[in-house]
Design an enzyme around this catalytic site. Structure first.
Site, PDB file in Angstrom:
ATOM      1  N   CYS A   1       0.821  -1.217   0.000  1.00  0.00           N
ATOM      2  CA  CYS A   1       0.000   0.000   0.000  1.00  0.00           C
ATOM      3  C   CYS A   1       0.853   1.264   0.000  1.00  0.00           C
ATOM      4  O   CYS A   1       1.973   1.267   0.498  1.00  0.00           O
ATOM      5  CB  CYS A   1      -0.870   0.036   1.244  1.00  0.00           C
ATOM      6  SG  CYS A   1      -1.835  -1.443   1.500  1.00  0.00           S
TER       7      CYS A   1
ATOM      8  N   ARG B   1       4.897   0.060  -6.177  1.00  0.00           N
ATOM      9  CA  ARG B   1       4.844  -0.783  -4.980  1.00  0.00           C
ATOM     10  C   ARG B   1       3.816  -1.903  -5.117  1.00  0.00           C
ATOM     11  O   ARG B   1       3.813  -2.823  -4.316  1.00  0.00           O
ATOM     12  CB  ARG B   1       4.510   0.073  -3.754  1.00  0.00           C
ATOM     13  CG  ARG B   1       5.585   1.097  -3.424  1.00  0.00           C
ATOM     14  CD  ARG B   1       5.088   2.065  -2.392  1.00  0.00           C
ATOM     15  NE  ARG B   1       4.837   1.409  -1.131  1.00  0.00           N
ATOM     16  CZ  ARG B   1       5.671   1.380  -0.109  1.00  0.00           C
ATOM     17  NH1 ARG B   1       6.822   1.992  -0.209  1.00  0.00           N
ATOM     18  NH2 ARG B   1       5.374   0.772   1.001  1.00  0.00           N
TER      19      ARG B   1
ATOM     20  N   TRP C   1      -3.224  -2.565  -1.384  1.00  0.00           N
ATOM     21  CA  TRP C   1      -2.865  -3.929  -1.778  1.00  0.00           C
ATOM     22  C   TRP C   1      -3.604  -4.815  -0.785  1.00  0.00           C
ATOM     23  O   TRP C   1      -3.297  -4.815   0.404  1.00  0.00           O
ATOM     24  CB  TRP C   1      -1.349  -4.089  -1.669  1.00  0.00           C
ATOM     25  CG  TRP C   1      -0.798  -5.359  -2.219  1.00  0.00           C
ATOM     26  CD1 TRP C   1      -0.500  -5.621  -3.522  1.00  0.00           C
ATOM     27  CD2 TRP C   1      -0.445  -6.537  -1.492  1.00  0.00           C
ATOM     28  NE1 TRP C   1       0.014  -6.880  -3.640  1.00  0.00           N
ATOM     29  CE2 TRP C   1       0.058  -7.469  -2.420  1.00  0.00           C
ATOM     30  CE3 TRP C   1      -0.508  -6.903  -0.143  1.00  0.00           C
ATOM     31  CZ2 TRP C   1       0.492  -8.735  -2.048  1.00  0.00           C
ATOM     32  CZ3 TRP C   1      -0.072  -8.162   0.225  1.00  0.00           C
ATOM     33  CH2 TRP C   1       0.422  -9.065  -0.721  1.00  0.00           C
TER      34      TRP C   1
ATOM     35  N   ASN D   1      -1.550   1.915   6.134  1.00  0.00           N
ATOM     36  CA  ASN D   1      -0.694   0.840   5.610  1.00  0.00           C
ATOM     37  C   ASN D   1      -0.379  -0.085   6.779  1.00  0.00           C
ATOM     38  O   ASN D   1      -0.171   0.386   7.898  1.00  0.00           O
ATOM     39  CB  ASN D   1       0.632   1.389   5.087  1.00  0.00           C
ATOM     40  CG  ASN D   1       0.485   2.051   3.735  1.00  0.00           C
ATOM     41  OD1 ASN D   1      -0.615   2.085   3.174  1.00  0.00           O
ATOM     42  ND2 ASN D   1       1.574   2.574   3.222  1.00  0.00           N
ATOM     43  N   GLY D   2      -0.287  -1.374   6.504  1.00  0.00           N
ATOM     44  CA  GLY D   2       0.066  -2.316   7.569  1.00  0.00           C
ATOM     45  C   GLY D   2      -1.097  -3.237   7.873  1.00  0.00           C
ATOM     46  O   GLY D   2      -2.049  -3.351   7.096  1.00  0.00           O
TER      47      GLY D   2
ATOM     48  N   GLU E   1      18.121 -17.193  -7.708  1.00  0.00           N
ATOM     49  CA  GLU E   1      17.769 -15.840  -8.129  1.00  0.00           C
ATOM     50  C   GLU E   1      17.265 -15.819  -9.580  1.00  0.00           C
ATOM     51  O   GLU E   1      16.279 -15.147  -9.901  1.00  0.00           O
ATOM     52  CB  GLU E   1      18.979 -14.901  -7.948  1.00  0.00           C
ATOM     53  CG  GLU E   1      18.733 -13.459  -8.321  1.00  0.00           C
ATOM     54  CD  GLU E   1      17.616 -12.764  -7.544  1.00  0.00           C
ATOM     55  OE1 GLU E   1      17.070 -13.342  -6.583  1.00  0.00           O
ATOM     56  OE2 GLU E   1      17.265 -11.634  -7.932  1.00  0.00           O
TER      57      GLU E   1
ATOM     58  N   LYS F   1      13.584 -14.514 -10.723  1.00  0.00           N
ATOM     59  CA  LYS F   1      13.415 -13.438 -11.706  1.00  0.00           C
ATOM     60  C   LYS F   1      12.471 -13.900 -12.810  1.00  0.00           C
ATOM     61  O   LYS F   1      11.634 -13.149 -13.268  1.00  0.00           O
ATOM     62  CB  LYS F   1      14.758 -13.026 -12.344  1.00  0.00           C
ATOM     63  CG  LYS F   1      15.681 -12.212 -11.461  1.00  0.00           C
ATOM     64  CD  LYS F   1      15.250 -10.787 -11.239  1.00  0.00           C
ATOM     65  CE  LYS F   1      14.420 -10.591 -10.036  1.00  0.00           C
ATOM     66  NZ  LYS F   1      14.932 -10.574  -8.721  1.00  0.00           N
TER      67      LYS F   1
ATOM     68  N   GLU G   1       8.637 -14.465 -11.284  1.00  0.00           N
ATOM     69  CA  GLU G   1       7.890 -13.331 -10.724  1.00  0.00           C
ATOM     70  C   GLU G   1       7.426 -12.337 -11.777  1.00  0.00           C
ATOM     71  O   GLU G   1       6.398 -11.698 -11.619  1.00  0.00           O
ATOM     72  CB  GLU G   1       8.674 -12.616  -9.613  1.00  0.00           C
ATOM     73  CG  GLU G   1       9.890 -11.860 -10.077  1.00  0.00           C
ATOM     74  CD  GLU G   1      10.629 -11.191  -8.924  1.00  0.00           C
ATOM     75  OE1 GLU G   1      10.003 -10.804  -7.936  1.00  0.00           O
ATOM     76  OE2 GLU G   1      11.865 -11.054  -9.036  1.00  0.00           O
TER      77      GLU G   1
ATOM     78  N   HIS H   1      16.363 -36.819  -6.993  1.00  0.00           N
ATOM     79  CA  HIS H   1      15.666 -37.354  -5.813  1.00  0.00           C
ATOM     80  C   HIS H   1      14.172 -37.074  -5.886  1.00  0.00           C
ATOM     81  O   HIS H   1      13.502 -36.949  -4.856  1.00  0.00           O
ATOM     82  CB  HIS H   1      16.284 -36.785  -4.534  1.00  0.00           C
ATOM     83  CG  HIS H   1      17.689 -37.255  -4.332  1.00  0.00           C
ATOM     84  ND1 HIS H   1      17.999 -38.508  -3.870  1.00  0.00           N
ATOM     85  CD2 HIS H   1      18.877 -36.667  -4.608  1.00  0.00           C
ATOM     86  CE1 HIS H   1      19.306 -38.670  -3.838  1.00  0.00           C
ATOM     87  NE2 HIS H   1      19.868 -37.551  -4.291  1.00  0.00           N
TER      88      HIS H   1
ATOM     89  N   LYS I   1       6.366  -4.073  -3.859  1.00  0.00           N
ATOM     90  CA  LYS I   1       7.790  -3.777  -3.756  1.00  0.00           C
ATOM     91  C   LYS I   1       8.291  -3.957  -2.331  1.00  0.00           C
ATOM     92  O   LYS I   1       9.349  -4.502  -2.095  1.00  0.00           O
ATOM     93  CB  LYS I   1       8.045  -2.343  -4.241  1.00  0.00           C
ATOM     94  CG  LYS I   1       9.513  -1.926  -4.208  1.00  0.00           C
ATOM     95  CD  LYS I   1      10.341  -2.736  -5.196  1.00  0.00           C
ATOM     96  CE  LYS I   1      11.822  -2.450  -5.147  1.00  0.00           C
ATOM     97  NZ  LYS I   1      12.602  -3.510  -5.795  1.00  0.00           N
TER      98      LYS I   1
HETATM   99  C1  F6R Z   1      12.339 -10.233  -5.800  1.00  0.00           C
HETATM  100  C2  F6R Z   1      12.284  -9.257  -4.724  1.00  0.00           C
HETATM  101  C3  F6R Z   1      11.897  -9.745  -3.377  1.00  0.00           C
HETATM  102  C4  F6R Z   1      12.665  -9.009  -2.277  1.00  0.00           C
HETATM  103  C5  F6R Z   1      12.108  -9.391  -0.907  1.00  0.00           C
HETATM  104  C6  F6R Z   1      12.867  -8.711   0.206  1.00  0.00           C
HETATM  105  O1  F6R Z   1      12.724  -9.634  -7.006  1.00  0.00           O
HETATM  106  O2  F6R Z   1      12.512  -8.093  -4.910  1.00  0.00           O
HETATM  107  O3  F6R Z   1      12.030 -11.127  -3.260  1.00  0.00           O
HETATM  108  O4  F6R Z   1      14.019  -9.333  -2.386  1.00  0.00           O
HETATM  109  O5  F6R Z   1      10.754  -9.038  -0.840  1.00  0.00           O
HETATM  110  O6  F6R Z   1      12.743  -7.326   0.129  1.00  0.00           O
HETATM  111  P1  F6R Z   1      13.731  -6.369   0.896  1.00  0.00           P
HETATM  112  O7  F6R Z   1      15.087  -6.547   0.310  1.00  0.00           O
HETATM  113  O8  F6R Z   1      13.183  -4.997   0.680  1.00  0.00           O
HETATM  114  O9  F6R Z   1      13.696  -6.784   2.342  1.00  0.00           O
END
Ligand code: F6R
Length: 626
Positions: free
Chosen positions: A2, A27, A76, A112-113, A499, A503, A506, A522, A621
């Site tokens: 949010c 976000r 959100w 927010n929260g 990673e 990528k 997502e 396995h 985000k």
């Molecule tokens: C993936 C991504 C997330 C963040 C995770 C932690 O591309 O961005 O997996 O890495 O939500 O976020 P932070 O680093 O802000 O704690």
């Protein structure tokens, strides 16, 4: 997640609120709303489901709403589906009154929260004559504020303080009271909020980019604090209602850092900013001395004595930041001979922690606001264990609460999928590992100097990789209809696989999994069939042959093989159908190079599937709820 924006001043509020909310779109959100006050007239509330554009159209880009004070929100969904009814702002009265254009809102607010005990509070309020129109915890919070405000006949700050004592959970609240036109009241716990001021105007925002076009002078409101925001001035209060003094901070990054700068998407721009992010992070602690270069962690607040005393490392994070931890584990153990455990923050916070008193808990977070990572940090502190934050966002909660902070210097990251912050976090980990190794005498002066020299080459090597994007674009177009992909690797290559796979899934919504190459047989190998894409990560020469064998096992079952390896390892082409080469570097630092083609692959797949690269569905985000 949010977003909150607020404005009070001489200008028309609604266009400013819409402008700010647009800057927070990255976000992630599913509905949006505005509340604007025009003097004593009833508050005007407009909400819409879906994109912010719909809200802008409904309000003629904000021009249709008169009034110089207002709050805006992108939601959100957590409690209740995405809908207009559940969208913020929420009011203390009933919306039916609002429809009859009576003013339902002695109190109107955004949040927010998560209010964890909202069900219990809702019951309490029901018994006191309140009814509810939405499924949200926010409506409960706003009604609770009004309940205290009226029951005790107290002012907004006291009513907010009573609410804060009563609710459990996390919140950044921005509230307007009918009796206090021109003012916005703010309360915060565990969810970010800043207040910006200029001559005669004030702004509130859950994140800096929302107000950067308007002011660079901001206050960070602390946990369990409140503020009364008036045009051009702010007063801060603690939970006892006592006024507290605060320092204004100047935001140094420029507004352009939060714009696309000619790139089609923020993600591509941020992929290209990696050489700079990595170089700036490196140079933030690298010093030239008479005897050569050295790492100086005095800005981090970690002394050599403390480094010597550390008995074990616990690296705790979420998502990509956790993947950084997985790579760092191999590097720390190999270079500095320190036992490392890497943990997901959401798991760490709820298990019985048997940490050694000399352990160091390292929390890695781009935003510095991730709810689980913050909770893990607090848990470690509660147990008296020293904490180190690796954080990108200056002034964020994790940065402020950790005992020491290593700031990555990636600048603001806007795309939901992290790229440059991940790369900067990796660099921070390398620097720490090399410094730990030297201070603990696991490596000699020559090896130390060699590692530092090698680290300095990494930004240019990333830049070289970025010159060769076309082949990946072609490959992504070819596989844009694929259903499954598997990334396999061992050791650091496994960390890179994690990673690369994230990528891909997502932003392109293509199902992918990362597996330690030796683990595939396995169980998971049963999923490999004709045409399944298997990406073998092969940057670690000691493990190269082993992973190639695992790739060949997949090929025998029909898989299409992509190899990702260092220049010179051309024998991979005997097995792989398509190969991507990256420049050579010390094996410990290979993740920094190998991740780049995988970021590009995820990006191009998303584009070729026609998806919203910067704002993938269901994602946010900054994950400020657990
Ligand atoms: C993936 C991504 C997330 C963040 C995770 C932690 O591309 O961005 O997996 O890495 O939500 O976020 P932070 O680093 O802000 O704690």
């Amino acid at each position: 997640m949010c977003g909150i924006v607020g404005y009070t001043g001489p200008a028309k509020a609604a266009p400013i609120l819409l402008e700010g909310l647009a800057k927070l779109e990255y976000r992630g959100y599913d509905s949006a709303g505005l509340a604007v006050r025009d003097g004593d007239a009833p508050v005007q509330i407009v909400k819409s489901k879906g994109r912010l554009r719909a809200l802008a159209e409904k309000t003629d880009e904000g021009r249709a709403l008169a009034g110089n004070v207002g709050i805006g929100h992108t939601r959100w969904a957590t409690h209740g589906e995405p809908s207009e009814r559940n969208a913020h702002p929420h009011v203390s009265g009933a919306p039916e009154d609002h429809d009859r254009s009576a003013d339902p809102s002695d109190v109107v607010g955004v949040h927010n929260g998560i209010i964890e005990n909202y069900a219990e509070l809702k019951e309490k309020l029901r018994k006191n004559g309140y009814s509810f129109y939405s499924e949200t915890d926010t409506e409960v919070a706003i009604k609770l504020v009004e309940y205290y405000y009226k029951k005790y006949g107290i002012g907004p700050i006291d009513a907010l303080a009573k609410t804060m004592v009563r609710v459990r959970g996390s919140y950044a609240l921005a509230v307007m009271f009918r009796d206090y036109p021109g003012e916005i009241y703010v309360a915060r716990k565990d969810s970010p909020m800043i207040i910006g001021v200029t001559e005669g105007e004030s702004f509130i925002a859950s994140d800096v980019p929302a107000i950067l076009n308007r002011t660079r002078s901001v206050y960070y409101i602390d946990n369990l604090e409140m503020a009364c925001v008036r045009p051009g001035s702010v007063a801060f209060y603690n939970l006892d209602g006592e006024q507290v003094e605060k320092q204004l901070t100047t935001i140094t990054w420029d507004a352009e850092a939060a714009e696309k700068g000619g790139f089609e998407h923020f993600m591509m721009k941020e992929i290209h900013e990696q050489p700079k992010a990595v170089r700036d992070t490196l140079h933030s602690v690298l010093r030239e001395t008479e005897t050569g270069k050295e790492i100086d962690l005095s800005s981090v607040g970690l002394s050599e004595e403390e480094i010597r005393r550390v008995s074990q490392l616990h690296i705790v994070a979420c998502g990509s930041a956790w993947h950084v931890g997985v790579a760092a584990q191999y590097i720390f153990e190999d270079l500095a001979a320190i036992p490392v455990r890497v943990e997901l923050a959401s798991e760490f916070r709820y298990r019985r922690l048997l940490l050694d008193k000399d352990a160091l808990v390292v929390i890695v977070s781009q935003s510095g606001e991730t709810a689980d990572s913050l909770a893990a940090l607090r848990e470690a502190k509660r147990l008296g264990i020293k904490t180190l934050g690796i954080v990108n966002t200056v002034g964020s909660s994790i940065a402020r609460e950790a005992d020491s902070v290593f700031y990555t210097v990636a600048g603001p990251e806007i795309a939901v999928a992290t790229t440059k912050a991940y790369s900067a976090q990796l660099m921070a980990m390398y620097l720490l590992a090399v410094q730990f190794a030297r201070v603990r005498e696991e490596i000699d002066a020559q090896a130390y100097a060699d590692y530092l020299t090698e680290l300095e080459t990494i930004p240019d090597k990333i830049a070289r990789l970025l010159e060769d994007k076309d082949r990946l674009q072609w490959f992504a177009a070819k596989f844009s209809n694929a259903h499954d992909a598997f990334f396999i690797g061992r050791g650091i290559d496994y960390a890179i696989s994690l990673e690369g796979s994230l990528k891909m899934k997502e932003i392109s919504y293509l199902h992918s999994e990362a597996y330690a190459a030796g683990e595939l047989k396995h169980g998971t190998i049963s999923l490999i069939e004709e045409g399944t894409l298997v990406i073998g990560v092969l940057t670690q020469s000691a493990l190269y042959e082993k992973t190639v064998s695992n790739m060949v096992e997949c090929k025998a079952r029909g898989a299409y093989l992509m190899g990702l390896t260092g220049y010179g390892n051309y024998s991979v082409e005997d097995a792989a159908d398509f190969t991507v080469y990256v420049p050579k570097t010390d094996p410990h630092f290979m993740a920094s190079l190998a991740v780049v083609p995988l970021q590009l692959l995820g990006y191009y797949l998303s584009v070729s599937r026609g998806l919203d690269v910067d704002k993938p569905r269901n994602l946010a985000k900054s994950v400020t709820v657990e």
